[in-house]
Design a protein around this motif. Structure first.
Motif, PDB file in Angstrom:
ATOM      1  N   GLN A 132      14.864  38.329  18.771  1.00 53.06           N
ATOM      2  CA  GLN A 132      14.802  39.633  19.439  1.00 53.06           C
ATOM      3  C   GLN A 132      13.705  39.595  20.477  1.00 53.06           C
ATOM      4  O   GLN A 132      12.589  39.176  20.200  1.00 53.06           O
ATOM      5  N   ASN A 133      14.033  40.043  21.665  1.00 52.22           N
ATOM      6  CA  ASN A 133      13.078  40.061  22.759  1.00 52.22           C
ATOM      7  C   ASN A 133      13.043  41.457  23.348  1.00 52.22           C
ATOM      8  O   ASN A 133      14.079  42.132  23.412  1.00 52.22           O
ATOM      9  N   ASN A 147      18.946  33.977  22.947  1.00 51.52           N
ATOM     10  CA  ASN A 147      18.264  35.269  22.783  1.00 51.52           C
ATOM     11  C   ASN A 147      19.329  36.329  22.516  1.00 51.52           C
ATOM     12  O   ASN A 147      19.719  37.079  23.402  1.00 51.52           O
ATOM     13  N   VAL A 162      19.448  39.160  20.904  1.00 46.22           N
ATOM     14  CA  VAL A 162      19.117  40.586  20.981  1.00 46.22           C
ATOM     15  C   VAL A 162      18.016  40.762  22.028  1.00 46.22           C
ATOM     16  O   VAL A 162      16.913  40.227  21.886  1.00 46.22           O
ATOM     17  N   VAL A 215      20.060  48.283  24.689  1.00 50.64           N
ATOM     18  CA  VAL A 215      20.213  47.248  23.668  1.00 50.64           C
ATOM     19  C   VAL A 215      21.299  46.279  24.122  1.00 50.64           C
ATOM     20  O   VAL A 215      22.447  46.666  24.339  1.00 50.64           O
ATOM     21  N   ILE A 275      23.312  42.814  23.224  1.00 52.83           N
ATOM     22  CA  ILE A 275      23.680  41.912  22.137  1.00 52.83           C
ATOM     23  C   ILE A 275      24.557  40.805  22.706  1.00 52.83           C
ATOM     24  O   ILE A 275      25.546  41.067  23.382  1.00 52.83           O
ATOM     25  N   TYR A 292      17.353  52.530  16.767  1.00 53.04           N
ATOM     26  CA  TYR A 292      17.412  51.075  16.758  1.00 53.04           C
ATOM     27  C   TYR A 292      16.860  50.506  15.456  1.00 53.04           C
ATOM     28  O   TYR A 292      17.345  49.483  14.972  1.00 53.04           O
ATOM     29  N   LYS A 307      19.043  47.636  13.330  1.00 49.09           N
ATOM     30  CA  LYS A 307      18.614  46.248  13.196  1.00 49.09           C
ATOM     31  C   LYS A 307      19.369  45.490  12.106  1.00 49.09           C
ATOM     32  O   LYS A 307      19.486  44.264  12.177  1.00 49.09           O
ATOM     33  N   ALA A 367      22.127  44.187  14.014  1.00 50.18           N
ATOM     34  CA  ALA A 367      21.627  43.196  14.965  1.00 50.18           C
ATOM     35  C   ALA A 367      21.322  41.873  14.284  1.00 50.18           C
ATOM     36  O   ALA A 367      21.506  40.800  14.881  1.00 50.18           O
ATOM     37  N   VAL A 402      22.048  37.884  15.298  1.00 54.02           N
ATOM     38  CA  VAL A 402      20.986  36.875  15.318  1.00 54.02           C
ATOM     39  C   VAL A 402      21.390  35.650  14.515  1.00 54.02           C
ATOM     40  O   VAL A 402      21.289  34.503  14.979  1.00 54.02           O
ATOM     41  N   ALA A 449      12.679  39.929  13.994  1.00 54.42           N
ATOM     42  CA  ALA A 449      11.979  39.248  15.072  1.00 54.42           C
ATOM     43  C   ALA A 449      10.971  38.222  14.589  1.00 54.42           C
ATOM     44  O   ALA A 449      10.674  37.265  15.307  1.00 54.42           O
TER      45      ALA A 449
END
Length: 484
Positions: free
Chosen positions: A43-44, A78, A80, A92, A94, A107, A111, A114, A118, A151
């Motif tokens: 996650q960035n 990357n 997210v 956001v 994806i 958010y 997650k 998300a 990932v 993250a």
């Protein structure tokens, strides 16, 4: 060649501790050994992004790390990406595509979903590469964000990988940062940390040794390496606009530091040019006289337009143009040069229309679809001599109007951007226009700087990657000595 780890995660005690650079350095060292390696950041959060060959969007640092690996950047590196559009909300993204606009509370619940993206991306990278070097985000000590973390330690625990913890000694308090971070972790998370890296050290290392010995006694974990402070690196930054000031040349380029400035790496070539005095102007700062003003990209064009008005930029630009100065607008900055910016769907905030600066005869309507594409073509403005240019487009919006009849570039055979009738204003959706040496020289010549100096940003990045890899050789050696 095999490596002692298939996945290694680099976390930091703070933001900007040097995680991105260390990941890039380790990637380059593994590439030197013939190991197939890929970078990964679960996650960035950044407004500085890159367009991938597969037509997606990732954090700029992961694109640089892919360069260190000798591979093309891909959205799996990357999965997210969060692009803040306000103090509490973000777009956001994806797997490289916009999924939704969410506030921070929504958010936090999202997650869990998300994390699926990932792990899906990580699984594909593990199948394709011998090693994956993972970058954490911020700090794992943010206990308020521990729930559903994807993250930092939440990811490391999910894939069962070792972690090294990086601390920046240049900002002070390095031992407190490390000890405090460990205190905020669970027992299993602390056990996962293989050792520490003290980054950006300058001075007599013998004076640091007592502190290193104390830290190792207190924690029972090794200091894997003390890495030096390296001056003059030319590496893509995700958010550090302030480090880009470069007041050295006689030709002054002024850039308003918008609250939601995006893709500020557009200015890296100017920062490196010895004839350019590049200045970012913050809120409340006086605006100095300039040869060239560049309006940068923005994640919130209408909001940043309001900021420009409040800071007095319209009157400054009128005087600047009256005295023969030049203006360039890039992406959101290009949209600001027109007559109006309309956001009927509320793409970047509340729906509505804003009057723009009125310097180009065009209007812009923001749309739900984001254009993400790598492009190449030729410069079409006066005096460019058909110089080649390459870059990328990353925007939500379509512009129309008579100004576009005089394009700034010809991109993939189509006209792009605009040049005013008096030749003082140039606008384009093209990010990275200064990165092509011929285009950079042509643009600066158009703006009034005659210089024989050529800035090759690709060569500068490559040289910097080699420097940071050389500096990280002791770290790689220490990692190879760790128990398997």
């Amino acid at each position: 060649m095999t490596v002692s780890f298939h996945t290694l995660m680099v976390q930091g005690t703070t933001s900007d501790a040097g995680k991105s650079t260390i990941v890039a350095a380790l990637c380059r060292l593994l590439k030197r050994r013939g190991v197939t390696v890929a970078p990964f950041k679960p996650q960035n959060m950044a407004l500085n992004s890159a367009v991938t060959a597969d037509g997606g969007e990732i954090g700029r640092a992961q694109a640089l790390q892919a360069m260190a690996c000798g591979i093309a950047p891909h959205t799996d590196m990357n999965p997210v990406l969060l692009k803040p559009s306000s103090n509490t909300g973000a777009q956001v993204i994806i797997h490289g595509k916009v999924r939704a606009e969410m506030d921070a509370r929504d958010y936090q619940q999202y997650k869990t979903i998300a994390m699926g993206a990932v792990l899906e991306s990580y699984g594909r990278l593990r199948q394709q590469y011998q090693a994956v070097i993972v970058e954490g985000a911020g700090s794992p000590a943010e206990v308020n964000l521990r729930a559903r973390d994807i993250a930092n330690m939440g990811f490391a625990e999910a894939v069962d990988c070792p972690v090294i913890l990086v601390a920046d000694i240049d900002r002070g308090g390095v031992f407190a940062h490390i000890i405090g971070t460990l205190a905020c972790l669970s027992d299993s998370e602390r056990a996962r940390i293989a050792g520490f890296v003290i980054n950006r050290f300058r001075g007599d290392i013998s004076l640091l040794q007592p502190g290193v010995d104390w830290l190792e006694r207190q924690t029972g974990k090794p200091v894997l390496a003390v890495l030096p402070y390296l001056q003059g690196l030319f590496l893509d930054a995700e958010d550090a606009v302030e480090s880009m000031q470069a007041e050295r040349g006689a030709f002054t380029v002024v850039v308003p530091q918008l609250p939601r400035i995006s893709n500020h790496t557009d200015f890296d070539a100017l920062r490196a040019h010895p004839g350019v005095d590049l200045r970012f102007i913050k809120q409340g700062q006086p605006i100095p006289p300039a040869d060239l003003v560049i309006l940068p990209g923005s994640k919130n064009t209408r909001g940043d337009l309001a900021w420009l008005r409040h800071q007095g930029w319209p009157a400054y630009l009128a005087k600047h143009l009256r005295y023969g100065g030049k203006v360039i607008g890039i992406c959101g900055g290009f949209q600001m040069l027109g007559v109006s910016v309309n956001d009927p769907l509320g793409v970047e905030g509340a729906a509505g229309e804003s009057a723009a600066l009125g310097l180009l005869d065009m209007t812009t309507e923001l749309t739900a679809d984001k254009r993400l594409v790598q492009v190449a073509g030729q410069c079409a403005f006066a005096g460019a001599g058909n110089a080649g240019v390459a870059g990328y487009e990353i925007h939500m919006g379509v512009s129309h109007g008579a100004a576009l009849d005089a394009p700034a570039f010809v991109i993939d055979g189509r006209p792009e951007g605009a040049v005013s009738g008096d030749g003082q204003i140039l606008g384009s959706y093209l990010h990275g226009m200064f990165d092509t040496p011929d285009a950079c020289s042509a643009l600066l010549r158009w703006a009034g700087l005659e210089s024989g100096h050529v800035v090759d940003t690709a060569a500068l990045r490559e040289a910097s990657l080699e420097r940071i890899a050389d500096a990280a050789i002791p770290l790689m050696a220490a990692l190879e000595r760790l128990p398997r």
